[in-house]
Design a protein around this motif. Sequence first.
Motif, PDB file in Angstrom:
ATOM      1  N   LYS A   1      -9.225  32.919  12.666  1.00 33.07           N
ATOM      2  CA  LYS A   1      -8.223  34.355  12.990  1.00 33.07           C
ATOM      3  C   LYS A   1      -7.464  34.791  11.416  1.00 33.07           C
ATOM      4  O   LYS A   1      -8.610  36.659  11.831  1.00 33.07           O
ATOM      5  CB  LYS A   1      -7.608  33.977  14.016  1.00 33.07           C
ATOM      6  CG  LYS A   1      -6.698  35.421  14.490  1.00 33.07           C
ATOM      7  CD  LYS A   1      -5.832  34.952  15.948  1.00 33.07           C
ATOM      8  CE  LYS A   1      -5.475  36.391  16.397  1.00 33.07           C
ATOM      9  NZ  LYS A   1      -6.550  37.776  15.956  1.00 33.07           N
ATOM     10  N   GLU A   2      -7.101  34.739  10.696  1.00 33.69           N
ATOM     11  CA  GLU A   2      -6.367  35.224   9.469  1.00 33.69           C
ATOM     12  C   GLU A   2      -7.759  35.856   8.701  1.00 33.69           C
ATOM     13  O   GLU A   2      -7.619  37.415   8.538  1.00 33.69           O
ATOM     14  CB  GLU A   2      -5.363  35.015   8.834  1.00 33.69           C
ATOM     15  CG  GLU A   2      -4.698  35.735   7.608  1.00 33.69           C
ATOM     16  CD  GLU A   2      -4.044  34.867   7.125  1.00 33.69           C
ATOM     17  OE1 GLU A   2      -3.231  35.243   6.365  1.00 33.69           O
ATOM     18  OE2 GLU A   2      -4.058  33.245   6.951  1.00 33.69           O
ATOM     19  N   TYR A   3      -8.918  35.205   8.429  1.00 31.55           N
ATOM     20  CA  TYR A   3      -9.287  35.513   7.409  1.00 31.55           C
ATOM     21  C   TYR A   3     -10.565  36.258   7.844  1.00 31.55           C
ATOM     22  O   TYR A   3     -10.863  37.222   8.185  1.00 31.55           O
ATOM     23  CB  TYR A   3     -10.628  34.199   7.379  1.00 31.55           C
ATOM     24  CG  TYR A   3     -11.776  34.383   6.556  1.00 31.55           C
ATOM     25  CD1 TYR A   3     -11.911  35.078   5.277  1.00 31.55           C
ATOM     26  CD2 TYR A   3     -13.123  34.190   7.022  1.00 31.55           C
ATOM     27  CE1 TYR A   3     -12.440  35.390   4.866  1.00 31.55           C
ATOM     28  CE2 TYR A   3     -14.467  34.380   6.581  1.00 31.55           C
ATOM     29  CZ  TYR A   3     -13.978  35.076   5.312  1.00 31.55           C
ATOM     30  OH  TYR A   3     -15.511  35.003   4.646  1.00 31.55           O
ATOM     31  N   SER A   4     -10.539  36.273   9.323  1.00 28.77           N
ATOM     32  CA  SER A   4     -12.190  36.863  10.007  1.00 28.77           C
ATOM     33  C   SER A   4     -11.285  38.308  10.705  1.00 28.77           C
ATOM     34  O   SER A   4     -12.065  39.625  10.746  1.00 28.77           O
ATOM     35  CB  SER A   4     -12.377  35.745  10.825  1.00 28.77           C
ATOM     36  OG  SER A   4     -11.394  36.048  12.320  1.00 28.77           O
TER      37      SER A   4
ATOM     38  N   LEU B   1      -7.736  26.428   0.256  1.00 22.07           N
ATOM     39  CA  LEU B   1      -7.572  26.843   0.756  1.00 22.07           C
ATOM     40  C   LEU B   1      -8.380  26.937   2.481  1.00 22.07           C
ATOM     41  O   LEU B   1      -7.740  26.073   3.799  1.00 22.07           O
ATOM     42  CB  LEU B   1      -6.852  28.507   1.284  1.00 22.07           C
ATOM     43  CG  LEU B   1      -6.236  28.981   2.340  1.00 22.07           C
ATOM     44  CD1 LEU B   1      -5.313  28.107   3.511  1.00 22.07           C
ATOM     45  CD2 LEU B   1      -6.086  31.229   2.267  1.00 22.07           C
ATOM     46  N   CYS B   2      -9.701  26.577   1.814  1.00 23.63           N
ATOM     47  CA  CYS B   2     -10.259  25.802   2.705  1.00 23.63           C
ATOM     48  C   CYS B   2     -10.626  24.981   3.493  1.00 23.63           C
ATOM     49  O   CYS B   2     -10.525  23.978   4.424  1.00 23.63           O
ATOM     50  CB  CYS B   2     -11.730  27.108   2.336  1.00 23.63           C
ATOM     51  SG  CYS B   2     -11.847  28.179   2.423  1.00 23.63           S
ATOM     52  N   GLY B   3      -9.927  24.072   2.136  1.00 25.35           N
ATOM     53  CA  GLY B   3     -10.375  23.067   2.314  1.00 25.35           C
ATOM     54  C   GLY B   3      -8.791  21.956   3.046  1.00 25.35           C
ATOM     55  O   GLY B   3      -8.959  20.698   2.713  1.00 25.35           O
TER      56      GLY B   3
ATOM     57  N   GLU C   1      -7.039  20.278  12.106  1.00 25.77           N
ATOM     58  CA  GLU C   1      -7.700  21.082  13.450  1.00 25.77           C
ATOM     59  C   GLU C   1      -7.119  21.373  13.771  1.00 25.77           C
ATOM     60  O   GLU C   1      -7.460  22.922  14.121  1.00 25.77           O
ATOM     61  CB  GLU C   1      -8.513  19.299  13.771  1.00 25.77           C
ATOM     62  CG  GLU C   1      -9.903  18.755  13.866  1.00 25.77           C
ATOM     63  CD  GLU C   1      -9.971  17.931  14.264  1.00 25.77           C
ATOM     64  OE1 GLU C   1     -10.241  18.271  15.919  1.00 25.77           O
ATOM     65  OE2 GLU C   1     -10.277  16.864  13.882  1.00 25.77           O
ATOM     66  N   GLU C   2      -5.746  21.340  13.520  1.00 19.71           N
ATOM     67  CA  GLU C   2      -4.800  21.854  14.001  1.00 19.71           C
ATOM     68  C   GLU C   2      -4.618  23.651  13.699  1.00 19.71           C
ATOM     69  O   GLU C   2      -3.917  24.663  13.571  1.00 19.71           O
ATOM     70  CB  GLU C   2      -3.404  21.569  13.814  1.00 19.71           C
ATOM     71  CG  GLU C   2      -3.158  20.046  14.850  1.00 19.71           C
ATOM     72  CD  GLU C   2      -3.519  19.118  13.452  1.00 19.71           C
ATOM     73  OE1 GLU C   2      -4.058  19.191  12.569  1.00 19.71           O
ATOM     74  OE2 GLU C   2      -4.041  18.395  14.856  1.00 19.71           O
ATOM     75  N   SER C   3      -4.635  23.342  12.303  1.00 24.77           N
ATOM     76  CA  SER C   3      -4.610  24.646  11.172  1.00 24.77           C
ATOM     77  C   SER C   3      -6.186  25.443  11.434  1.00 24.77           C
ATOM     78  O   SER C   3      -5.461  26.348  11.085  1.00 24.77           O
ATOM     79  CB  SER C   3      -4.311  24.788   9.995  1.00 24.77           C
ATOM     80  OG  SER C   3      -5.034  23.713   8.735  1.00 24.77           O
TER      81      SER C   3
END
Length: 166
Positions: free
Chosen positions: A24-27, A10-12, A16-18
């Motif tokens: 935001k979801e993670y933080s 998911l991180c990889g 730029e758009e996503s």
Amino acid sequence: MSIFEEWNELCGEQSEESFSAFWKEYSDCETKVYQHILANYPKKLEGRFSDLMNKFQARPAIFMGFMDGISDSLNEKIDLQEVTEDTELSFDIDYEKLYFNMHKAGADYLYTLKEWNNVFDDDKLASIEKAYKRSKTVRVARKPGRNDPCPCGSGKKYKNCCGRTA
């Protein structure tokens, strides 16, 4: 595929758009979990992965991201590769290390949480922050003198080697 591998994937795969929505979801998840942990200090966060994930309204990979982030601040490491939704978890947190690591990660949205006041007084927080800042101090070796051995290891005097071009 393990949940940890899903997190790494998911991180990889962020473009730029996503990236903004992902961040935001993670933080937001991370903030909710840390607010809970700090508000309930010194009680450990414990439970089955799936229950904790649901409690904080997080997708499995996102909750694993929180676990990946806190892993360096735990007294007892959790093998993230082995975690499944049925894994029972207990987070034995070194709170000083956690606060230090939040500074190291540049996570001002976490190290400025008001809930830290449940854990440490202002003097202790300032002391840990000072230790973090000291850890970033770079000590520069003095420049070699003309007749000192050259630091490149050639065996020549500095003035006849690298000092010649300086």
